[in-house]
Design a protein around this motif. Sequence first.
Motif, PDB file in Angstrom:
ATOM      1  N   PRO A 301      45.230  45.923  52.597  1.00  0.00           N
ATOM      2  CA  PRO A 301      44.001  45.131  52.687  1.00  0.00           C
ATOM      3  C   PRO A 301      44.208  43.664  53.012  1.00  0.00           C
ATOM      4  O   PRO A 301      45.189  43.052  52.618  1.00  0.00           O
ATOM      5  N   TRP A 302      43.241  43.107  53.737  1.00  0.00           N
ATOM      6  CA  TRP A 302      43.092  41.662  53.925  1.00  0.00           C
ATOM      7  C   TRP A 302      41.873  41.227  53.112  1.00  0.00           C
ATOM      8  O   TRP A 302      40.805  41.823  53.214  1.00  0.00           O
ATOM      9  N   PHE A 303      42.032  40.150  52.336  1.00  0.00           N
ATOM     10  CA  PHE A 303      40.946  39.672  51.478  1.00  0.00           C
ATOM     11  C   PHE A 303      40.491  38.273  51.867  1.00  0.00           C
ATOM     12  O   PHE A 303      41.293  37.410  52.232  1.00  0.00           O
ATOM     13  N   THR A 304      39.190  38.044  51.729  1.00  0.00           N
ATOM     14  CA  THR A 304      38.637  36.688  51.729  1.00  0.00           C
ATOM     15  C   THR A 304      38.153  36.406  50.307  1.00  0.00           C
ATOM     16  O   THR A 304      37.987  37.310  49.496  1.00  0.00           O
ATOM     17  N   THR A 305      37.940  35.137  49.991  1.00  0.00           N
ATOM     18  CA  THR A 305      37.485  34.721  48.663  1.00  0.00           C
ATOM     19  C   THR A 305      38.361  35.355  47.582  1.00  0.00           C
ATOM     20  O   THR A 305      37.869  35.870  46.579  1.00  0.00           O
ATOM     21  N   PHE A 306      39.667  35.333  47.792  1.00  0.00           N
ATOM     22  CA  PHE A 306      40.592  35.986  46.867  1.00  0.00           C
ATOM     23  C   PHE A 306      40.891  35.068  45.689  1.00  0.00           C
ATOM     24  O   PHE A 306      41.180  33.884  45.851  1.00  0.00           O
ATOM     25  N   ASP A 307      40.804  35.616  44.470  1.00  0.00           N
ATOM     26  CA  ASP A 307      41.053  34.869  43.238  1.00  0.00           C
ATOM     27  C   ASP A 307      42.448  35.232  42.731  1.00  0.00           C
ATOM     28  O   ASP A 307      42.682  36.350  42.274  1.00  0.00           O
ATOM     29  N   GLU A 308      43.374  34.293  42.807  1.00  0.00           N
ATOM     30  CA  GLU A 308      44.757  34.566  42.406  1.00  0.00           C
ATOM     31  C   GLU A 308      44.877  34.842  40.910  1.00  0.00           C
ATOM     32  O   GLU A 308      45.798  35.536  40.476  1.00  0.00           O
ATOM     33  N   ARG A 309      43.964  34.315  40.117  1.00  0.00           N
ATOM     34  CA  ARG A 309      44.071  34.513  38.669  1.00  0.00           C
ATOM     35  C   ARG A 309      43.721  35.938  38.252  1.00  0.00           C
ATOM     36  O   ARG A 309      44.298  36.484  37.311  1.00  0.00           O
ATOM     37  N   THR A 310      42.747  36.542  38.958  1.00  0.00           N
ATOM     38  CA  THR A 310      42.315  37.894  38.596  1.00  0.00           C
ATOM     39  C   THR A 310      42.827  38.957  39.550  1.00  0.00           C
ATOM     40  O   THR A 310      42.752  40.149  39.255  1.00  0.00           O
ATOM     41  N   GLY A 311      43.333  38.526  40.719  1.00  0.00           N
ATOM     42  CA  GLY A 311      43.798  39.496  41.711  1.00  0.00           C
ATOM     43  C   GLY A 311      42.670  40.264  42.352  1.00  0.00           C
ATOM     44  O   GLY A 311      42.862  41.404  42.787  1.00  0.00           O
ATOM     45  N   THR A 312      41.482  39.664  42.431  1.00  0.00           N
ATOM     46  CA  THR A 312      40.335  40.323  43.047  1.00  0.00           C
ATOM     47  C   THR A 312      39.841  39.526  44.244  1.00  0.00           C
ATOM     48  O   THR A 312      40.007  38.309  44.319  1.00  0.00           O
ATOM     49  N   GLY A 313      39.211  40.230  45.173  1.00  0.00           N
ATOM     50  CA  GLY A 313      38.673  39.567  46.348  1.00  0.00           C
ATOM     51  C   GLY A 313      37.749  40.480  47.115  1.00  0.00           C
ATOM     52  O   GLY A 313      37.381  41.557  46.642  1.00  0.00           O
ATOM     53  N   LEU A 314      37.374  40.035  48.315  1.00  0.00           N
ATOM     54  CA  LEU A 314      36.503  40.803  49.194  1.00  0.00           C
ATOM     55  C   LEU A 314      37.322  41.258  50.394  1.00  0.00           C
ATOM     56  O   LEU A 314      37.792  40.430  51.183  1.00  0.00           O
ATOM     57  N   GLN A 315      37.495  42.551  50.546  1.00  0.00           N
ATOM     58  CA  GLN A 315      38.303  43.061  51.649  1.00  0.00           C
ATOM     59  C   GLN A 315      37.533  42.963  52.958  1.00  0.00           C
ATOM     60  O   GLN A 315      36.390  43.414  53.059  1.00  0.00           O
ATOM     61  N   SER A 316      38.173  42.402  53.986  1.00  0.00           N
ATOM     62  CA  SER A 316      37.497  42.202  55.263  1.00  0.00           C
ATOM     63  C   SER A 316      38.339  42.619  56.462  1.00  0.00           C
ATOM     64  O   SER A 316      37.960  42.351  57.600  1.00  0.00           O
ATOM     65  N   SER A 317      39.463  43.284  56.220  1.00  0.00           N
ATOM     66  CA  SER A 317      40.262  43.836  57.316  1.00  0.00           C
ATOM     67  C   SER A 317      41.396  44.655  56.715  1.00  0.00           C
ATOM     68  O   SER A 317      41.509  44.768  55.481  1.00  0.00           O
TER      69      SER A 317
END
Length: 349
Positions: A301-317
């Motif tokens: 996955p490629w993420f935008t708006t990725f939060d390094e503290r929680t390891g969560t984001g929005l996959q966009s590619s």
Amino acid sequence: MRRTVRGIPAVHGIPAPHRVRRSRAALGTLTAAGTLLALLLPTGSAAATGHSSPSHRSPAPHAAAFWTAERMRSAVPLDLTAPAKHARAITVPRSAPLKVAPTLPRLPQAPKTPSAGPLLPGTLPQAGGPWTGGGAVTKTTGRVFFTYQGRTAACSGDAVTSGNKSTVLTAGHCVKLGGVWHTDWIFVPGYHDGEAPYGKWAAAKTLSTPQWTANEDINYDVGAAVVAPLDGKKLTDVVGGQGLSFNSGYSKAMYAFGFPAAAPYDGSKLIYCSGTAFKDPLFSGDHGLACNMTGGSSGGPWFTTFDERTGTGLQSSVNSFGYQFWANTMFGPYFGDDAKNLYTTAQSS
């Protein structure tokens, strides 16, 4: 040490003299150890082979048992040739942006700990290295294993938020290539050196975009799998699901993850790259990112708006391909309307 392969037939309708073989740092790597790439395998249009269905039912029961630790370690990265030059610029159909929030498993609440501090002010460039930040991405991202033309092969994938709690996103060529749907398909979230800490999730169904299914168009190299329940549980109830972002534009800060298995990597651990993406100025309408991940990272996955503290984001590619003449650069398809429709179909299955 690398070798050049000669006398390979045309791929995706591209005459052999115009095809591009990728360098070690891009996804199309050939190694002296005998890595078999998609370049070595016969391909053709789906219509010509009679496999034009947008999805494939995959009998699930035996797949997890088939994939022993040794088979997973020895699976060969499946890679994709770079695209030919198009006569005109590619514009992937798009409409209004759509964002889907990530979800996490419902676990007992942990005691509060002191804050780790503010997020980084921007995405710091990282051309490729082990992910040591922890968080949800270490559970949602995993390796994908399957059989293709009698060979055991590997890619990467990601569990995403979905209505069926069972949807995995990956690259199109990680579910179908050369008009043939892969078999024995499983997803191993949190994979590490032959271990499957959250189980081996067998696909009940694999899907891809209409353009990849029909013509294996590099601009639509997006695939999905709906995995069967495991021990009475559904995938994202166990590992959580990342969010998604469709029609979000170009030139965004991105984090890319995957399990590269071609040298200098060995597929044993999660690797990431980060930086500001750009639009491919050459032969595709894809995102580009400075990244040295190699074969096996396809579908990660490629993420935008990725939060390094929680390891969560929005996959966009997803990781898709690289050019031989453009070292240390990865390309991934734009998540437009067709990728959104694929996700909608998968999560409704």
